[in-house]
Design a protein around this motif. Structure first.
Motif, mmCIF file in Angstrom:
data_model
loop_
_atom_site.group_PDB
_atom_site.id
_atom_site.type_symbol
_atom_site.label_atom_id
_atom_site.label_comp_id
_atom_site.label_asym_id
_atom_site.label_seq_id
_atom_site.Cartn_x
_atom_site.Cartn_y
_atom_site.Cartn_z
ATOM 1 N N VAL A 1 0.673 -0.953 0.311
ATOM 2 C CA VAL A 1 0.171 -0.159 -0.065
ATOM 3 C C VAL A 1 0.683 1.110 -0.019
ATOM 4 O O VAL A 1 1.693 1.160 1.441
ATOM 5 C CB VAL A 1 -1.232 0.057 1.652
ATOM 6 N N LEU A 2 1.065 2.081 -1.290
ATOM 7 C CA LEU A 2 1.666 3.202 -0.952
ATOM 8 C C LEU A 2 0.978 4.375 -0.825
ATOM 9 O O LEU A 2 -0.545 4.562 -1.075
ATOM 10 C CB LEU A 2 2.239 3.435 -3.169
ATOM 11 N N ILE A 3 1.013 5.248 0.238
ATOM 12 C CA ILE A 3 0.392 6.090 0.279
ATOM 13 C C ILE A 3 1.011 7.690 -0.402
ATOM 14 O O ILE A 3 2.127 7.552 1.032
ATOM 15 C CB ILE A 3 0.226 6.325 2.091
ATOM 16 N N ARG A 4 -0.153 8.383 -0.063
ATOM 17 C CA ARG A 4 0.847 9.514 -0.268
ATOM 18 C C ARG A 4 -0.110 10.789 1.081
ATOM 19 O O ARG A 4 -1.000 10.859 0.565
ATOM 20 C CB ARG A 4 0.990 10.509 -1.659
ATOM 21 N N THR A 5 0.758 11.744 1.573
ATOM 22 C CA THR A 5 -0.655 12.957 2.160
ATOM 23 C C THR A 5 0.377 13.862 2.191
ATOM 24 O O THR A 5 1.004 14.150 1.696
ATOM 25 C CB THR A 5 0.115 11.909 3.671
ATOM 26 N N SER A 6 -0.552 14.958 2.287
ATOM 27 C CA SER A 6 -0.709 16.135 2.468
ATOM 28 C C SER A 6 -0.496 16.895 3.355
ATOM 29 O O SER A 6 0.040 18.073 3.684
ATOM 30 C CB SER A 6 -1.696 17.494 1.831
ATOM 31 N N ILE B 1 5.989 8.828 -3.055
ATOM 32 C CA ILE B 1 5.664 8.137 -2.138
ATOM 33 C C ILE B 1 6.305 8.570 -0.626
ATOM 34 O O ILE B 1 7.659 8.329 -0.387
ATOM 35 C CB ILE B 1 5.787 6.116 -2.317
ATOM 36 N N ASP B 2 5.089 8.375 0.678
ATOM 37 C CA ASP B 2 5.664 9.104 2.133
ATOM 38 C C ASP B 2 5.985 8.127 2.432
ATOM 39 O O ASP B 2 6.684 7.674 3.612
ATOM 40 C CB ASP B 2 4.445 9.983 2.474
ATOM 41 N N TYR B 3 4.656 6.925 2.446
ATOM 42 C CA TYR B 3 4.816 5.714 2.965
ATOM 43 C C TYR B 3 4.536 4.515 2.831
ATOM 44 O O TYR B 3 4.002 3.759 1.569
ATOM 45 C CB TYR B 3 4.226 5.502 4.294
ATOM 46 N N ILE B 4 4.947 3.550 2.666
ATOM 47 C CA ILE B 4 4.617 2.022 2.454
ATOM 48 C C ILE B 4 4.280 1.022 3.319
ATOM 49 O O ILE B 4 5.175 0.742 4.443
ATOM 50 C CB ILE B 4 5.989 2.100 0.749
ATOM 51 N N LYS C 1 -6.616 11.217 7.709
ATOM 52 C CA LYS C 1 -6.701 11.900 6.502
ATOM 53 C C LYS C 1 -6.192 11.506 5.678
ATOM 54 O O LYS C 1 -4.302 11.444 5.769
ATOM 55 C CB LYS C 1 -6.675 13.021 6.322
ATOM 56 N N ILE C 2 -5.552 10.869 4.749
ATOM 57 C CA ILE C 2 -4.239 10.702 4.046
ATOM 58 C C ILE C 2 -5.118 10.988 1.813
ATOM 59 O O ILE C 2 -6.031 10.958 1.458
ATOM 60 C CB ILE C 2 -4.802 8.677 3.065
ATOM 61 N N HIS C 3 -4.180 11.529 1.057
ATOM 62 C CA HIS C 3 -4.482 12.125 0.427
ATOM 63 C C HIS C 3 -4.514 11.296 -0.782
ATOM 64 O O HIS C 3 -5.340 11.275 -2.005
ATOM 65 C CB HIS C 3 -2.592 13.161 -0.151
ATOM 66 N N ASN C 4 -3.583 10.202 -1.073
ATOM 67 C CA ASN C 4 -3.527 9.376 -2.090
ATOM 68 C C ASN C 4 -2.846 7.649 -1.250
ATOM 69 O O ASN C 4 -2.172 7.559 -1.172
ATOM 70 C CB ASN C 4 -3.114 10.264 -3.098
ATOM 71 N N VAL C 5 -3.968 6.787 -1.732
ATOM 72 C CA VAL C 5 -3.778 5.540 -1.530
ATOM 73 C C VAL C 5 -3.787 4.534 -2.765
ATOM 74 O O VAL C 5 -4.444 4.738 -3.363
ATOM 75 C CB VAL C 5 -4.453 5.230 -0.738
ATOM 76 N N THR C 6 -2.511 3.701 -3.155
ATOM 77 C CA THR C 6 -2.265 3.414 -4.105
ATOM 78 C C THR C 6 -1.989 1.546 -3.538
ATOM 79 O O THR C 6 -1.381 2.172 -3.222
ATOM 80 C CB THR C 6 -0.965 3.133 -5.276
ATOM 81 N N ALA C 7 -2.906 0.859 -3.954
ATOM 82 C CA ALA C 7 -2.205 -0.341 -3.390
ATOM 83 C C ALA C 7 -2.542 -1.625 -4.544
ATOM 84 O O ALA C 7 -2.991 -1.387 -5.487
ATOM 85 C CB ALA C 7 -3.801 -1.299 -2.871
ATOM 86 N N LEU C 8 -1.511 -2.023 -4.446
ATOM 87 C CA LEU C 8 -0.456 -3.231 -5.442
ATOM 88 C C LEU C 8 -0.928 -4.392 -4.517
ATOM 89 O O LEU C 8 -0.895 -4.994 -3.456
ATOM 90 C CB LEU C 8 1.230 -3.106 -5.786
#
Length: 160
Positions: free
Chosen positions: A77-82, A112-115, A138-145
């Motif tokens: 799970v790739l997480i971007r936050t503002s 990417i901020d967190y994985i 609150k999370i700006h963007n989540v990508t799940a692989l």
């Protein structure tokens, strides 16, 4: 998050052999370890004790097979936050640590901020995890692989 770095301990060949054996099978008896490294039990025991006290050996655990437990789906799970303030980071860390599905979490450099490495039964279980996480922080963007195949997995660290 915290900075747990410490000065690396100096290891000799015997320490490396002991650690390699323990990484392979931590249930080996002291007799077996001593025989395999060519030393007597007392010096080997003292080395293991010192390696524990120095924090080189953090714990001895049983490694479970996720497939045998029905945890067939592994998501990265790739997480971007503002958000980058300490309060958000504290809440995020608490949320991640409270979720047993998260078996690894890393703060990254770059876009990417967190994985997170997340083990669940299936996509529905991942969605429940995802919904719970975004309800807590609150999370700006989540990508799940979804990992299609695990090509290599080890807990053994290189000792060369």
């Amino acid at each position: 998050m915290s900075d747990n770095r410490q000065t690396p301990i100096r290891l000799d060949d015997t320490d490396r052999k002991i650690l390699s054996l323990l990484q392979e099978d931590a249930t080996l008896s002291l007799d077996d370890i001593a025989a395999r490294v060519g030393a007597s039990k007392t010096p080997v025991w003292n080395r293991i004790r010192k390696l524990r006290e120095a924090g080189v050996i953090r714990a001895q655990v049983a490694l479970l097979d996720p497939d045998a437990l029905g945890l067939d789906a592994c998501f990265f799970v790739l997480i971007r936050t503002s958000e980058h303030d300490p309060e958000w980071a504290r809440r995020f860390l608490a949320a991640v640590r409270a979720r047993p599905e998260v078996i690894e979490a890393h703060r990254l450099a770059g876009d990417i901020d967190y994985i997170l490495k997340v083990r669940v039964r299936n996509a529905r279980a991942y969605d429940r995890f995802y919904q719970a996480l975004i309800s807590e922080v609150k999370i700006h963007n989540v990508t799940a692989l979804l990992s299609m195949e695990e090509l290599k997995v080890t807990t053994a660290l290189p000792l060369d």
